[in-house]
Design a protein around this motif. Structure first.
Motif, PDB file in Angstrom:
ATOM      1  N   LEU A 110     -16.158   0.219   0.908  1.00 19.44           N
ATOM      2  CA  LEU A 110     -15.258  -0.900   0.624  1.00 19.44           C
ATOM      3  C   LEU A 110     -14.090  -0.474  -0.262  1.00 19.44           C
ATOM      4  N   ALA A 111     -14.385   0.357  -1.284  1.00 20.19           N
ATOM      5  CA  ALA A 111     -13.335   0.804  -2.207  1.00 20.19           C
ATOM      6  C   ALA A 111     -12.305   1.642  -1.462  1.00 20.19           C
ATOM      7  N   LYS A 112     -12.767   2.517  -0.548  1.00 16.82           N
ATOM      8  CA  LYS A 112     -11.851   3.346   0.236  1.00 16.82           C
ATOM      9  C   LYS A 112     -10.976   2.479   1.132  1.00 16.82           C
ATOM     10  N   LYS A 113     -11.609   1.490   1.752  1.00 15.32           N
ATOM     11  CA  LYS A 113     -10.889   0.605   2.662  1.00 15.32           C
ATOM     12  C   LYS A 113      -9.830  -0.184   1.887  1.00 15.32           C
ATOM     13  N   HIS A 114     -10.191  -0.624   0.685  1.00 12.53           N
ATOM     14  CA  HIS A 114      -9.249  -1.388  -0.138  1.00 12.53           C
ATOM     15  C   HIS A 114      -8.015  -0.550  -0.474  1.00 12.53           C
ATOM     16  N   ILE A 115      -8.245   0.726  -0.824  1.00 11.99           N
ATOM     17  CA  ILE A 115      -7.116   1.604  -1.165  1.00 11.99           C
ATOM     18  C   ILE A 115      -6.204   1.799   0.048  1.00 11.99           C
ATOM     19  N   GLU A 116      -6.811   1.989   1.219  1.00 13.16           N
ATOM     20  CA  GLU A 116      -6.025   2.182   2.434  1.00 13.16           C
ATOM     21  C   GLU A 116      -5.233   0.936   2.815  1.00 13.16           C
ATOM     22  N   ASP A 117      -5.901  -0.227   2.709  1.00 12.74           N
ATOM     23  CA  ASP A 117      -5.266  -1.469   3.156  1.00 12.74           C
ATOM     24  C   ASP A 117      -4.228  -2.005   2.177  1.00 12.74           C
ATOM     25  N   ASN A 118      -4.364  -1.647   0.906  1.00 13.44           N
ATOM     26  CA  ASN A 118      -3.456  -2.209  -0.101  1.00 13.44           C
ATOM     27  C   ASN A 118      -2.726  -1.100  -0.847  1.00 13.44           C
ATOM     28  N   GLN A 119      -1.777  -0.472  -0.134  1.00 16.99           N
ATOM     29  CA  GLN A 119      -1.072   0.682  -0.697  1.00 16.99           C
ATOM     30  C   GLN A 119      -0.264   0.312  -1.928  1.00 16.99           C
ATOM     31  N   ASN A 120       0.270  -0.927  -1.971  1.00 17.41           N
ATOM     32  CA  ASN A 120       1.190  -1.231  -3.061  1.00 17.41           C
ATOM     33  C   ASN A 120       0.586  -1.974  -4.252  1.00 17.41           C
ATOM     34  N   THR A 121      -0.732  -1.966  -4.367  1.00 23.93           N
ATOM     35  CA  THR A 121      -1.314  -2.503  -5.602  1.00 23.93           C
ATOM     36  C   THR A 121      -2.074  -1.392  -6.318  1.00 23.93           C
ATOM     37  N   PRO A 122      -1.976  -1.328  -7.648  1.00 23.83           N
ATOM     38  CA  PRO A 122      -2.764  -0.330  -8.368  1.00 23.83           C
ATOM     39  C   PRO A 122      -4.176  -0.840  -8.684  1.00 23.83           C
ATOM     40  N   TYR A 123      -4.433  -2.154  -8.438  1.00 25.54           N
ATOM     41  CA  TYR A 123      -5.681  -2.781  -8.908  1.00 25.54           C
ATOM     42  C   TYR A 123      -6.762  -2.832  -7.830  1.00 25.54           C
ATOM     43  N   CYS A 124      -7.989  -2.992  -8.296  1.00 27.48           N
ATOM     44  CA  CYS A 124      -9.101  -3.224  -7.373  1.00 27.48           C
ATOM     45  C   CYS A 124      -8.968  -4.628  -6.785  1.00 27.48           C
ATOM     46  N   SER A 125      -9.746  -4.963  -5.775  1.00 22.05           N
ATOM     47  CA  SER A 125      -9.498  -6.196  -5.029  1.00 22.05           C
ATOM     48  C   SER A 125      -9.629  -7.447  -5.903  1.00 22.05           C
TER      49      SER A 125
END
Ligand SMILES: [Zn+2]
Ligand SMILES: [Zn+2]
Length: 298
Positions: A110-125
């Motif tokens: 999930l963490a990897k997917k979040h990083i890939e899907d949300n390139q322009n946020t520095p924060y966790c979901s």
């Protein structure tokens, strides 16, 4: 005559019995059992005497957040071990081990997917959602500088009505002048959550300060990913741990779990400090001087 007196006394006692809160069929599902009035009364007496730092975040000292972890961890263990507690120790360890593995794998993905899907946020979901909501809220606040040398602001909250009947709520925000400035708000949320509240964000807008400096680095998406990247090693290669020589078997009962009253035990969960409310006995802490053993109110 005397009999009537006894009956009357019983009736009075019954009428004076504290009444439990009524059922709220619209809110609670049917068959919900609410605590009896007497139990609630005892609980409120108990919590009155408990040191406020132990249960109220408002009284939190040194960001210790007393009991947060213990209490929640104990709950988690009760939840995880509920079905496993009758199993032999090796089986319990194995069940916990595989459960933890699955937990890590899912969260890593999930963490990897979040990083890939949300390139322009520095924060966790979670924090991404939180910040979006608060930034939106901050737009509605009115900010006034009230510091001279200090970066202190009065942040006024919008009211949903007109006229003098509607109270205007104001928070005071202070932002440090250091390179990594600390922030304070009368609301106390930044200190407790390690996140900026909407009032701090509104003040940040005034000085074009990036809000990320008030977000704990633990909430950045890379930090969350790092939490779940660890590897675990199995123990079955070392041995099966499923044979015990009868002569070597030793049972050591926990001294605190010894029953002191008659009858079978009523609950199977692992007890923790939350259960003190049932056990009685409380520590008193003074609201004025914070010392233990006596209590003075404000
Ligand atoms: Zn605030
Ligand atoms: Zn005192």
């Amino acid at each position: 005559m005397e009999e009537d007196q006894v009956k009357l006394a019983a009736l009075i006692a019954e009428l004076e019995e504290p009444v439990g809160l009524c059922d709220l069929p619209a809110i609670y599902p049917p068959n919900t059992k609410r605590k009896k009035g007497r139990v609630i009364k005892n609980f409120s007496e108990w919590i009155e005497k408990e040191p406020p730092v132990n249960w109220s975040l408002l009284h939190d000292t040194h960001e210790a957040r007393y009991g947060h972890m213990t209490t929640n961890l104990a709950k988690v263990y009760n939840f995880v071990l509920r079905g496993n507690r009758a199993l032999p120790l090796t089986a319990i360890v194995e069940a916990v081990f595989h459960g933890t593995l699955r937990y890590f794998r899912e969260r890593d993905e999930l963490a990897k997917k979040h990083i890939e899907d949300n390139q322009n946020t520095p924060y966790c979901s979670r924090v991404m959602e939180y910040m979006a909501k608060k930034v939106e809220k901050a737009k509605k606040h009115t900010v006034r500088l009230i510091g001279n040398q200090e970066r202190r602001y009065e942040v006024q909250l919008p009211t949903d009505g007109f006229g003098s009947g509607h109270e205007v709520k104001t928070h005071e925000v202070k932002i440090g002048t250091e390179f990594y400035p600390p922030c304070e708000c009368t609301y106390n949320k930044p200190k407790l959550l390690h996140l900026p509240c909407s009032h701090v964000l509104a003040a940040c807008g005034q000085i074009e300060l990036d809000a990320i400096s008030f977000v704990s680095p633990y909430y950045l998406k890379e930090a969350v990913l790092n939490t779940w990247t660890g590897e675990m090693t199995g123990f079955r290669v070392v041995g099966n741990f499923n044979k015990v020589n009868d002569g070597e078997r030793v049972y050591i009962p926990h001294p605190d779990l010894r029953r002191t009253s008659k009858g079978r035990r009523k609950a199977r969960r692992i007890r923790n400090d939350m259960d003190q409310s049932e056990a009685g006995g409380a520590t008193r802490q003074c609201l004025l001087c914070a010392a233990y053993g006596h209590r003075m109110k404000y």
